[in-house]
Scaffold this motif. Structure first.
Motif, PDB file in Angstrom:
ATOM      1  N   UNK A 109       0.786  -1.076   0.053  1.00 26.40           N
ATOM      2  CA  UNK A 109       0.137  -0.014   0.190  1.00 26.40           C
ATOM      3  C   UNK A 109       0.843   1.203  -0.010  1.00 26.40           C
ATOM      4  N   UNK A 110       0.403   2.202  -0.691  1.00 28.15           N
ATOM      5  CA  UNK A 110       1.115   3.612  -0.854  1.00 28.15           C
ATOM      6  C   UNK A 110       0.050   4.856  -0.279  1.00 28.15           C
ATOM      7  N   UNK A 111       0.890   5.676   0.122  1.00 28.18           N
ATOM      8  CA  UNK A 111       0.281   7.145   0.498  1.00 28.18           C
ATOM      9  C   UNK A 111      -0.203   7.700  -0.629  1.00 28.18           C
ATOM     10  N   UNK A 112      -1.582   8.140  -0.269  1.00 25.37           N
ATOM     11  CA  UNK A 112      -2.151   8.871  -1.249  1.00 25.37           C
ATOM     12  C   UNK A 112      -1.721  10.225  -1.531  1.00 25.37           C
ATOM     13  N   UNK A 113      -1.505  10.794  -2.658  1.00 26.54           N
ATOM     14  CA  UNK A 113      -1.075  12.262  -3.045  1.00 26.54           C
ATOM     15  C   UNK A 113      -1.971  13.190  -2.376  1.00 26.54           C
ATOM     16  N   UNK A 114      -1.241  14.441  -2.151  1.00 29.73           N
ATOM     17  CA  UNK A 114      -2.323  15.574  -1.253  1.00 29.73           C
ATOM     18  C   UNK A 114      -3.207  16.317  -2.332  1.00 29.73           C
ATOM     19  N   UNK A 115      -2.962  16.045  -3.610  1.00 25.01           N
ATOM     20  CA  UNK A 115      -4.192  16.539  -4.554  1.00 25.01           C
ATOM     21  C   UNK A 115      -4.425  15.764  -6.030  1.00 25.01           C
ATOM     22  N   UNK A 116      -5.482  15.709  -6.300  1.00 22.41           N
ATOM     23  CA  UNK A 116      -5.817  15.068  -7.527  1.00 22.41           C
ATOM     24  C   UNK A 116      -7.353  14.826  -7.759  1.00 22.41           C
ATOM     25  N   UNK A 117      -7.728  14.259  -8.890  1.00 18.71           N
ATOM     26  CA  UNK A 117      -8.988  14.062  -9.015  1.00 18.71           C
ATOM     27  C   UNK A 117      -9.514  12.948  -8.488  1.00 18.71           C
ATOM     28  N   UNK A 118     -10.952  12.774  -8.069  1.00 22.43           N
ATOM     29  CA  UNK A 118     -11.561  11.599  -7.726  1.00 22.43           C
ATOM     30  C   UNK A 118     -12.142  10.893  -9.124  1.00 22.43           C
ATOM     31  N   UNK A 119     -11.602   9.793  -9.388  1.00 20.09           N
ATOM     32  CA  UNK A 119     -12.204   8.931 -10.525  1.00 20.09           C
ATOM     33  C   UNK A 119     -12.991   7.649  -9.984  1.00 20.09           C
ATOM     34  N   UNK A 120     -14.427   7.696 -10.401  1.00 20.85           N
ATOM     35  CA  UNK A 120     -15.134   6.609 -10.019  1.00 20.85           C
ATOM     36  C   UNK A 120     -15.471   5.855 -11.264  1.00 20.85           C
ATOM     37  N   UNK A 121     -14.763   4.745 -11.543  1.00 26.41           N
ATOM     38  CA  UNK A 121     -14.587   4.119 -12.716  1.00 26.41           C
ATOM     39  C   UNK A 121     -15.686   2.710 -12.893  1.00 26.41           C
ATOM     40  N   UNK A 122     -16.699   2.929 -13.526  1.00 28.83           N
ATOM     41  CA  UNK A 122     -17.566   1.684 -13.566  1.00 28.83           C
ATOM     42  C   UNK A 122     -17.891   0.966 -12.252  1.00 28.83           C
ATOM     43  N   UNK A 123     -18.184   1.562 -11.269  1.00 32.30           N
ATOM     44  CA  UNK A 123     -18.329   1.006  -9.807  1.00 32.30           C
ATOM     45  C   UNK A 123     -19.860   0.451  -9.836  1.00 32.30           C
ATOM     46  N   UNK A 124     -19.784  -0.758  -9.248  1.00 29.79           N
ATOM     47  CA  UNK A 124     -20.856  -1.583  -8.753  1.00 29.79           C
ATOM     48  C   UNK A 124     -20.682  -2.042  -7.524  1.00 29.79           C
ATOM     49  N   UNK A 125     -21.913  -1.837  -6.687  1.00 29.13           N
ATOM     50  CA  UNK A 125     -21.619  -2.470  -5.119  1.00 29.13           C
ATOM     51  C   UNK A 125     -23.120  -3.039  -4.733  1.00 29.13           C
ATOM     52  N   UNK A 126     -22.834  -4.109  -3.974  1.00 25.74           N
ATOM     53  CA  UNK A 126     -24.068  -4.757  -3.307  1.00 25.74           C
ATOM     54  C   UNK A 126     -23.817  -4.903  -1.932  1.00 25.74           C
TER      55      UNK A 126
END
Length: 602
Positions: free
Chosen positions: A344-361
């Motif tokens: 696991x890596x650290x998240x950057x301090x800035x950037x876009x949020x991308x929701x890519x073809x997400x499904x959830x049940x």
């Protein structure tokens, strides 16, 4: 006398499960192993002191009171008896302290481990588990184990050692008289096994009746206003009387099980003593045994039969505690769905949020809460999620905050899939502010510092200033050291929400996920919270689950979620311009303050 705990059939452990629980408990008990070993040694020493009494009586009779009398032998026996009694007293005190220290240390570590494990579980775990069951695991289950540790294990080890040591001593004194004693032992063993089986059912019924009686009591007290409003006091008293009578009957049934058993144990002991005296007298006449040996046998008989009865009574308690440990270990073996993955890596301090073809049940549901959702939120953009109740907008917000992981597809921030990010950096860069700010018992300052434990007082003050709320709390007589009491009952709903917003400001995240913070507030505090929210959103990427038209209008873009799908995306003006669109209908309903048709997910 030790009370037998009921064990439900589904709680009984098979041999394999019992061995697994025992091995794991021994591993967890390593930190207190020294005290455990010392406790066993002390119990053995205490048992030997107990057996020393009849042995010294035998010595006094055979060497001091049998002609020619020897006063010195009697004095030695008396001195030895007194010494054994004094030693047994101090050993008993030490063994009680040691075994309780070992047991309570084990339970302390178990509580702490279990509590920490629960707090690390993801939201899906709490969707599957009932809060009452989890609380029961850490309270009643561990309390039952505490009772066993404090009294049961001491009695179990003591009874086992006393039985073994006594039988060895009896055989050493006289094999024929020992065989006379053992003739009665199968009767006790058979009665004990039968008692154990019947007591399971009896005490299980008692436990069930206790639960029903407490439930009736709690329901009546909770609903006392309704009862008095409709003059139903007599009816509730009658209903409580029924459950109370059922509890009485259950207790009497358990008494009818136990009384014959204990009476039989007592009768067999008396009969065995009579047999020993009779046979022993004949053996004395034959010159095979001494008078002192017969006397010692009579005194030692209780040390043969009582341990068997005690072990039978303890069986249910040990079984119940083992079942509780088994359930607790199953809980500890549950791995969080949302956790750091290898590499696991650290998240950057800035950037876009991308929701890519997400499904959830959701677990246990047959229909997806979201399906095939894709969108991108630019840095610093404000996105409002709107839609009817149950449409999936809150689920989408939870996925963006990685409170859940998507069933399929991915959510990323700054090009990093949230599933591959460290949990620490995730909670630093993406913060969720719920609709209702939950406060813990403590001061205002402590509740704000919950977001970042190492924050200084000055940083807490700056967080409040950042949302424009410092003056409000500083004006309190005790300032930020004001106790909020349980669930923040000393503060208004608006002030509780301001504390919740100050937590987010203290973290200073790149992304805010808001379940609209002003939807349940009165007009007197709504303006202050609205201003605080506006300050908090400034310069940050913000995703708002919106419930009001005023909030939606302030968003850069609006995503309309319906039946788990993203059906519309655009600005307020663009979406309102679509007269047949879903957002246009929602906006019209908001404007007219009309109820919105809901979509229910199973």
């Amino acid at each position: 006398m030790w009370s037998t705990a009921a064990v439900a059939p589904e709680d009984q452990l098979d041999r394999v499960a019992a061995k697994r629980v025992l091995r794991r408990s021994m591993a967890l008990a390593r930190p207190v192993r020294r005290d455990v070993v010392l406790s066993v040694v002390l119990i053995a020493a205490s048992t030997l002191c107990t057996l020393a009494g009849p042995t010294l009586v035998r010595y006094a009779i055979d060497h001091g009171l049998t002609p020619p009398m020897n006063v010195a032998a009697v004095n030695i026996a008396v001195a030895g008896y007194i010494a054994a009694t004094v030693i047994a007293y101090f050993i008993g005190r030490t063994q009680q302290l040691t075994i309780n220290r070992a047991g309570e240390g084990f339970l302390r570590d178990l509580r702490l481990t279990s509590f920490g494990h629960l707090l690390r579980q993801s939201m899906s775990f709490y969707d599957r588990q009932k809060a009452g069951v989890l609380v029961s695991r850490l309270t009643s289950d561990i309390d039952s184990m505490g009772e066993l540790v404090q009294f049961g294990l001491l009695q179990f080890v003591s009874a086992s050692l006393l039985l073994v040591f006594t039988l060895v001593l009896l055989f050493l004194m006289s094999v024929p008289l020992t065989m006379v004693c053992l003739v009665a032992l199968p009767i006790i063993v058979f009665a004990s096994v039968r008692f154990q089986r019947r007591s399971n059912t009896a005490y299980l019924d008692v436990r069930d009746r206790v639960g029903q009686n407490l439930s009736a009591l709690q329901e009546s007290i909770t609903g006392v206003r309704v009862i008095q409003a409709y003059a139903r006091e007599e009816e509730q008293i009658r209903r409580f009387g029924d459950t109370n009578r059922a509890l009485y009957d259950a207790h009497m049934s358990s008494v009818r099980v136990s009384v014959p058993y204990f009476a039989l144990v007592e009768w067999v002991g008396v009969a065995a003593a009579g047999a020993v005296v009779g046979v022993g007298g004949w053996l004395v006449h034959q010159g095979s045994v001494s008078v002192g040996t017969v006397a010692a046998f009579v005194l030692l008989l209780s040390s043969v039969f009582e341990p068997v009865a005690q072990l039978s009574q303890l069986f249910n308690s040990i079984q119940s505690a083992g079942a509780g440990l088994h359930k607790l270990y199953d809980l500890l073996d549950t791995q969080p769905d949302v956790r750091d993955r290898p590499g696991a890596v650290d998240l950057p301090s800035i950037g876009p949020i991308v929701v890519d073809d997400v499904s959830f049940t959701y677990a246990g549901s047959s229909r997806p809460a979201l399906h095939d959702v894709s969108l991108t939120v630019a840095p610093g953009e404000r996105l409002a999620l709107v839609g009817p109740t149950g449409a999936g907008k809150s689920t989408l917000a939870k996925l963006v905050a990685r409170l859940y992981d998507p069933t399929s597809g991915s959510v990323s921030f700054g090009g990093v899939d949230l599933r591959g990010a460290t949990t620490t950096s995730l909670r630093e860069q993406i913060v969720v502010v719920p609709q209702e700010g939950f406060l813990f018992d403590g001061t205002i300052r402590e509740n704000i510092r919950l977001a970042r434990a190492g924050a200084t007082d000055a940083e807490v003050d700056d967080a409040l200033r950042a949302i424009g709320a410092w003056d409000r709390f500083a004006a309190f007589p005790e300032g930020l050291d004001t106790e909020v009491r349980e669930r923040g009952s000393r503060l208004s709903a608006g002030e509780q929400q301001l504390v919740s917003l100050a937590r987010a400001a203290l973290v200073d995240p790149a992304v805010l996920v808001l379940d609209e913070a002003t939807s349940n507030l009165d007009p007197g505090t709504e303006a202050a919270v609205e201003a605080a929210v506006e300050q908090l959103m400034r310069g940050r990427t913000t995703i708002v689950v919106a419930h009001r038209l005023s909030t939606v209008r302030r968003a850069d873009r609006i995503a309309v979620v319906d039946h788990g799908a993203l059906v519309e995306l655009g600005t307020h003006d663009e979406l309102v311009a679509r007269p047949e669109g879903r957002y246009a209908a929602l906006a019209a309903a908001w404007a007219a303050s009309q109820p919105i048709l809901t979509t229910h997910q199973p």
